[in-house]
Design a protein around this motif. Sequence first.
Motif, PDB file in Angstrom:
ATOM      1  N   SER A 103       0.839  -1.205   0.000  1.00 20.79           N
ATOM      2  CA  SER A 103       0.000   0.000   0.000  1.00 20.79           C
ATOM      3  C   SER A 103       0.870   1.249   0.000  1.00 20.79           C
ATOM      4  O   SER A 103       2.065   1.204   0.327  1.00 20.79           O
ATOM      5  CB  SER A 103      -0.898   0.002   1.233  1.00 20.79           C
ATOM      6  N   THR A 161       0.877   3.424   2.092  1.00 17.50           N
ATOM      7  CA  THR A 161       1.339   3.672   3.459  1.00 17.50           C
ATOM      8  C   THR A 161       2.403   2.662   3.897  1.00 17.50           C
ATOM      9  O   THR A 161       2.845   2.699   5.044  1.00 17.50           O
ATOM     10  CB  THR A 161       0.166   3.615   4.449  1.00 17.50           C
ATOM     11  N   ARG A 190       2.338  -0.943   3.703  1.00 16.55           N
ATOM     12  CA  ARG A 190       1.965  -2.246   4.235  1.00 16.55           C
ATOM     13  C   ARG A 190       1.854  -3.244   3.085  1.00 16.55           C
ATOM     14  O   ARG A 190       1.110  -3.016   2.134  1.00 16.55           O
ATOM     15  CB  ARG A 190       0.631  -2.176   4.973  1.00 16.55           C
ATOM     16  N   TYR A 216       0.799  -6.868   1.591  1.00 21.07           N
ATOM     17  CA  TYR A 216      -0.125  -7.994   1.777  1.00 21.07           C
ATOM     18  C   TYR A 216       0.320  -9.082   0.809  1.00 21.07           C
ATOM     19  O   TYR A 216       0.417  -8.817  -0.391  1.00 21.07           O
ATOM     20  CB  TYR A 216      -1.564  -7.589   1.453  1.00 21.07           C
ATOM     21  N   ARG A 228       0.055  -9.742   6.386  1.00 22.88           N
ATOM     22  CA  ARG A 228       0.314  -8.307   6.259  1.00 22.88           C
ATOM     23  C   ARG A 228       1.630  -8.023   6.943  1.00 22.88           C
ATOM     24  O   ARG A 228       1.842  -8.409   8.095  1.00 22.88           O
ATOM     25  CB  ARG A 228      -0.795  -7.508   6.927  1.00 22.88           C
ATOM     26  N   ASP A 287       4.307  -4.881   7.776  1.00 24.03           N
ATOM     27  CA  ASP A 287       4.504  -3.440   7.804  1.00 24.03           C
ATOM     28  C   ASP A 287       5.977  -3.135   7.546  1.00 24.03           C
ATOM     29  O   ASP A 287       6.842  -3.522   8.335  1.00 24.03           O
ATOM     30  CB  ASP A 287       4.060  -2.902   9.171  1.00 24.03           C
ATOM     31  N   THR A 341      -8.926   0.543  -0.196  1.00 23.57           N
ATOM     32  CA  THR A 341      -9.796   0.267   0.946  1.00 23.57           C
ATOM     33  C   THR A 341     -10.291  -1.181   0.938  1.00 23.57           C
ATOM     34  O   THR A 341     -10.877  -1.644   1.903  1.00 23.57           O
ATOM     35  CB  THR A 341     -11.035   1.184   0.912  1.00 23.57           C
ATOM     36  N   ASP A 352     -12.737  -5.989   3.173  1.00 20.04           N
ATOM     37  CA  ASP A 352     -12.491  -4.592   3.540  1.00 20.04           C
ATOM     38  C   ASP A 352     -11.186  -4.549   4.321  1.00 20.04           C
ATOM     39  O   ASP A 352     -10.934  -5.420   5.167  1.00 20.04           O
ATOM     40  CB  ASP A 352     -13.624  -4.060   4.426  1.00 20.04           C
ATOM     41  N   ILE A 353     -10.375  -3.533   4.036  1.00 22.05           N
ATOM     42  CA  ILE A 353      -9.107  -3.375   4.756  1.00 22.05           C
ATOM     43  C   ILE A 353      -9.374  -2.546   6.015  1.00 22.05           C
ATOM     44  O   ILE A 353      -9.957  -1.454   5.928  1.00 22.05           O
ATOM     45  CB  ILE A 353      -8.063  -2.692   3.856  1.00 22.05           C
ATOM     46  N   THR A 354      -8.989  -3.066   7.152  1.00 21.56           N
ATOM     47  CA  THR A 354      -9.184  -2.345   8.410  1.00 21.56           C
ATOM     48  C   THR A 354      -7.821  -2.152   9.068  1.00 21.56           C
ATOM     49  O   THR A 354      -6.825  -2.717   8.622  1.00 21.56           O
ATOM     50  CB  THR A 354     -10.101  -3.122   9.376  1.00 21.56           C
ATOM     51  N   GLU A 355      -7.794  -1.388  10.139  1.00 18.79           N
ATOM     52  CA  GLU A 355      -6.522  -1.110  10.807  1.00 18.79           C
ATOM     53  C   GLU A 355      -5.876  -2.400  11.327  1.00 18.79           C
ATOM     54  O   GLU A 355      -4.675  -2.583  11.253  1.00 18.79           O
ATOM     55  CB  GLU A 355      -6.744  -0.106  11.948  1.00 18.79           C
ATOM     56  N   ASN A 356      -6.715  -3.305  11.828  1.00 13.27           N
ATOM     57  CA  ASN A 356      -6.103  -4.512  12.393  1.00 13.27           C
ATOM     58  C   ASN A 356      -6.126  -5.706  11.449  1.00 13.27           C
ATOM     59  O   ASN A 356      -5.771  -6.806  11.849  1.00 13.27           O
ATOM     60  CB  ASN A 356      -6.733  -4.867  13.750  1.00 13.27           C
TER      61      ASN A 356
END
Length: 413
Positions: A238, A240, A242, A244, A269, A271, A301, A325-329
């Motif tokens: 991503s 940002t 990250r 996947y 995932r 980071d 997203t 859906d991509i979420t923070e966790n």
Amino acid sequence: MSPATPSSRTHKSLSMAQLALLIAGAASQGLKIGPSIVEVSPDFNSVFPFNNFNRNVSVASWQTNLLNGTSAEVNEDLEFLANATFITYDESFYELLGVNSYEDIKEIETIFTFPPPPSYAQRQIHDGTVYIPETDTIFFAELYSPKPGAYMHAIPFVWQISNASTTSATASKAYPSPALTIANGAHYHNGSVYWAQEGNWSTPGGLVRMDPFTLKTEPVQNNFYGHRFNSPNDVVVSDTGRAYFTDGYYGRDNFKDSLEPELANGVYRWDLQTGNIRMVAGAADGTLFNPNGVAFNAEQTRLFVTMRGFASGDADGGRTMFAYDITENGLANRQVFAYVDSGFPDGIKTDKDGRVYGAVTGSVDVFDEYGTLLGRIKVDKDDVAVNMVWVGDHLYIVGRNKVYRVQLNTKER
Ligand SMILES: *[C@@H]1O[C@H](CO)[C@@H](O)[C@H](O)[C@H]1NC(C)=O
Ligand SMILES: *[C@@H]1O[C@H](CO)[C@@H](O)[C@H](O)[C@H]1NC(C)=O
Ligand SMILES: *[C@@H]1O[C@H](CO)[C@@H](O)[C@H](O)[C@H]1NC(C)=O
Ligand SMILES: *[C@@H]1O[C@H](CO)[C@@H](O)[C@H](O)[C@H]1NC(C)=O
Ligand SMILES: *[C@@H]1O[C@H](CO)[C@@H](O)[C@H](O)[C@H]1NC(C)=O
Ligand SMILES: *[C@@H]1O[C@H](CO)[C@@H](O)[C@H](O)[C@H]1NC(C)=O
């Protein structure tokens, strides 16, 4: 160096009179036949125009068999579908193709034919498909196994297409250093290429960063707290930072040379900044057996993940494109985005308008953002579509045998 030799497939040899006949002849069967596009009517799609039919799931829809009897008309319709360059199921496909209807001519260009694999290899696969805007270069991985049940060879080169966006696109071999070990999917992020590599017994699989100018490589992710991954297959990173990536049993199931698995199949995932690694789909939220291609939507997203299942020819194989859906966790709201009708969806890409493209056996199948099949962009009859990459408004499709490009009325982001 192998010069690219552009050519295109259409049916220009048909006269307008012949075309009119074809159109009239086929209309009763529910197909609208143009010089390169065949449109399938809802009726034809809903009730197959022959009573007794079936199809081996390894082959494409135009290879459906008529059982216990035959029909010249239906055989001809299947031949029209087999000969078409594009198949339309939904009229909104024409907006993407930039044409008004099936009667317009739309071309797909063949820009490169790969040389055959060594004689001992059963088949070769090309994957990866990553574009570097700074150098106008595309890279593809090549994979082949020496014989069924034997491990993929660790091939020292990848393919590169230079001057990719021009009419003088040129293909050649390029040598990452150190070599990649069974490279598969790849993604360009922040000046680097990130390859997902399967690894082999002596070199663990994971993610390898490659400098697109010098081709210098370095492993950047190769374990889950001391466990080896099984066979990382594809990766996206991503904006940002990250990554996947998918991890399945491809190396072990196809090529029998990996260590015994220590981890379930899934999507991880990672980071890039913090080094945090976690599984975000798989064991914890339901089986994800042999996940393969991975792609973001344009807004990053949602995440699309394809799943093969044990083998692509199994009737009960995965053959699924999931959307999350991509979420923070992690990932949430797993949905069956599309279940494809042949083989399995290998590479997957998206466009700025929400469409999703899956490389599915004899074609790239194009879905709208809701998973409706709009149409198919076909590769040559003897070829299998494996992956794709965008260069501006052109979708480059890499098959087992050839590289194609088609201009579409959209772009990646
Ligand atoms: C389907 O076709 C594949 C490839 O030709 C073949 O290996 C497989 O056995 C066939 N499956 C069935 C159920 O006939
Ligand atoms: C189809 O034909 C085969 C022999 O040709 C026969 O064994 C079979 O019963 C037939 N099936 C049907 C559904 O008619
Ligand atoms: C399909 O293409 C083949 C080879 O070009 C041609 O011989 C055949 O007539 C075509 N079939 C139809 C139905 O257009
Ligand atoms: C790419 O195009 C440029 C300009 O036409 C040319 O100088 C260069 O040799 C080409 N590169 C390759 C690898 O063909
Ligand atoms: C495993 O990968 C390494 C590194 O790429 C390579 O040197 C070695 O030959 C590979 N082993 C096999 C059996 O291909
Ligand atoms: C991009 O790379 C630079 C170093 O080249 C680094 O400082 C920056 O944090 C990276 N950005 C992301 C989003 O990874």
